[in-house]
Design a protein around this motif. Structure first.
Motif, short mmCIF file in Angstrom:
data_model
loop_
_atom_site.label_atom_id
_atom_site.label_comp_id
_atom_site.label_asym_id
_atom_site.label_seq_id
_atom_site.Cartn_x
_atom_site.Cartn_y
_atom_site.Cartn_z
N LEU A 207 -39.44 -15.56 43.81
CA LEU A 207 -39.38 -16.28 44.55
C LEU A 207 -39.26 -17.77 44.28
O LEU A 207 -38.65 -18.78 45.67
N LEU A 208 -40.30 -18.58 43.42
CA LEU A 208 -40.60 -19.78 43.06
C LEU A 208 -39.17 -20.02 42.23
O LEU A 208 -38.17 -21.11 42.81
N LEU A 209 -38.65 -19.29 41.91
CA LEU A 209 -37.31 -19.70 41.15
C LEU A 209 -35.98 -19.87 41.78
O LEU A 209 -35.15 -20.73 41.67
N PHE A 210 -36.09 -18.65 42.85
CA PHE A 210 -34.53 -18.87 44.25
C PHE A 210 -35.66 -19.63 45.24
O PHE A 210 -34.11 -20.96 45.40
N TYR A 211 -36.71 -20.49 45.37
CA TYR A 211 -36.64 -21.63 46.10
C TYR A 211 -35.80 -22.93 45.10
O TYR A 211 -35.61 -24.03 45.34
N PHE A 212 -36.29 -23.52 43.65
CA PHE A 212 -36.23 -23.87 42.91
C PHE A 212 -34.46 -24.06 42.84
O PHE A 212 -33.53 -25.26 43.21
N ALA A 213 -33.66 -22.94 43.19
CA ALA A 213 -32.67 -22.70 42.88
C ALA A 213 -31.96 -23.32 43.79
O ALA A 213 -30.74 -24.15 44.40
#
Length: 321
Positions: A207-213
Motif C-alpha cells: 500500500l505504501l509503495l502504491f502511494y509512492f507510485a
C-alpha cells in the motif's frame, strides 16, 4: 477500507488452498472464441505497427543529422521504451487469445511485472525530462546548447532509467514476497493490482509503495506543468505571433503524447473506488501498455515538421535507389 483494497476489489476471486505457486493462469477478459480470434489479429497488427513506427523513429533520428539534438535524442529513447513496453505485453497477450493453456511461470510473471513497471516509470520520468528540455530551449534559447549539453541530457536519460529500475525492483520484490491464495490472475498480464488481489498476506508495505507510485506520477506531472508554465510566459513575451505559433508547433506533439499517457494512468489508478470495474480496468490497462506505444510515433511524425522532412528525405533516397 483502504484505497488499495477498494482498487483491488474487482480483481478478487474465490480463494483456493494454494500453498506454493509455480505457475499463474492469466484469465483474460473474454471466453468468446470468435472475439478472441479478432483480438489476436488486431493485437498482432498493432504490435507490428508499434515496432515499425517506434524502431523506425529511432533509426530516423540516428540517420538524419538534422535530428541530432537533445529533443530528438529524448524522442528516440521514448520510442525505444515504447517498443520494449509493447514487446513485454503484446506477444504473450496475443498468444493467449488462441491458446488453451494460458499459464505463465512464476519467474515469467515476475519478469513481466518488473519490465512493465520499469518501462512505465522510466517513461514518466522521461516525459518530465522532455518538458524540461522544451523549457530550456524556449525560455533561454541562447544558452540552450550549454544548459542542455550532452552531459546534462545523458544524465537525465540515465536518471530516468535508474529511477524506473529502482521503483520496479521495489514493487516486484514486495509483491512476489507475498503468499498467494490462488494462482488465477484476472487480467491479461501480470499487473500489480490483480497480483495483490490473490494474496493472503499483509499488504501494508505494498500500500505504501502504491502511494509512492502515485507520488511519482504527480511529481512528474508537476514538473511538466511548471515547465509549460514558464514556456507560456515566454510565449507571452514574444513580440512576433509567428514565433509563438512555432513554439506551439514544437511543443504540441509532446503535450499531446504526455496528456494521453498521464491521463490514462491517472484514470486507471486515481479515480473513485465506486467506478472500478474489472473489464473496464483491463481495457484501460491494455490501452496504456499496447495502444499508446503505437500512437506516439504517429503523433510525433504527423505533428513535427523536422520528422516529416527527415522521413521524406529518407523515402526519397530509398525510391532513387
Amino acid at each position: 477500507m483502504s484505497v488499495l483494497s477498494l482498487a483491488l476489489h474487482p480483481y478478487r476471486i474465490q480463494w483456493k488452498n494454494v500453498t506454493e505457486v509455480t505457475m499463474f493462469t492469466l484469465l483474460g477478459f473474454t471466453d468468446d472464441v470468435e472475439l478472441q480470434v479478432c483480438l489476436f489479429l488486431l493485437f498482432l497488427a498493432i504490435y507490428i505497427f508499434t515496432l515499425v513506427g517506434n524502431l523506425g523513429l529511432v533509426l530516423l533520428v540516428m540517420a538524419d543529422s538534422r535530428l541530432h539534438n537533445p529533443m530528438y535524442y529524448f524522442l528516440s529513447v521514448l520510442s525505444f521504451l515504447d517498443a520494449c513496453y509493447s514487446s513485454v505485453v503484446t506477444p504473450k497477450t496475443s498468444v493467449n487469445f488462441l491458446a488453451e493453456n494460458k499459464a505463465i511461470s512464476f519467474l515469467g510473471c515476475g519478469t513481466q511485472m518488473l519490465l512493465i513497471v520499469t518501462f512505465g516509470t522510466t517513461e514518466c520520468f522521461l516525459w518530465a525530462a522532455m518538458a524540461y528540455d522544451r523549457y530550456v530551449a524556449i525560455y533561454n534559447p541562447l544558452r540552450y546548447s550549454v544548459n542542455m549539453s550532452p552531459r546534462v541530457y545523458v544524465a537525465l536519460i540515465t536518471a530516468s532509467y535508474v529511477g524506473g529500475i529502482s521503483h520496479a525492483t521495489l514493487h516486484t520484490v514486495a509483491t512476489f514476497s507475498l503468499s498467494c491464495a490462488s494462482n488465477e490472475i484476472r487480467h491479461v498480464f501480470c499487473d500489480i493490482p490483480p497480483l495483490l488481489a490473490i494474496s493472503c498476506s499483509d499488504t501494508h508495505i505494498n500500500l505504501l509503495l502504491f502511494y509512492f507510485a502515485a507520488s511519482i506520477a504527480i511529481f512528474t506531472i508537476l514538473i511538466v506543468l511548471i515547465s509549460y508554465g514558464f514556456i507560456f510566459l515566454a510565449i507571452l513575451r514574444m513580440h512576433s505571433s509567428e514565433g509563438g505559433q512555432k513554439v506551439f508547433s514544437a511543443c504540441g506533439s509532446h503535450q499531446t503524447g504526455m496528456s494521453i499517457y498521464h491521463g490514462t494512468i491517472l484514470f486507471m489508478y486515481m479515480r473513485p473506488s465506486s467506478s472500478y470495474d474489472l473489464e473496464h480496468d483491463v481495457i484501460v490497462s491494455v490501452f496504456y501498455t499496447i495502444v499508446i506505444p503505437m500512437l506516439n510515433p504517429v503523433i510525433y511524425s504527423l505533428r513535427n515538421k523536422d520528422v516529416k522532412e527527415a522521413m521524406k528525405k529518407l523515402f526519397g533516397k530509398l525510391v532513387c535507389k
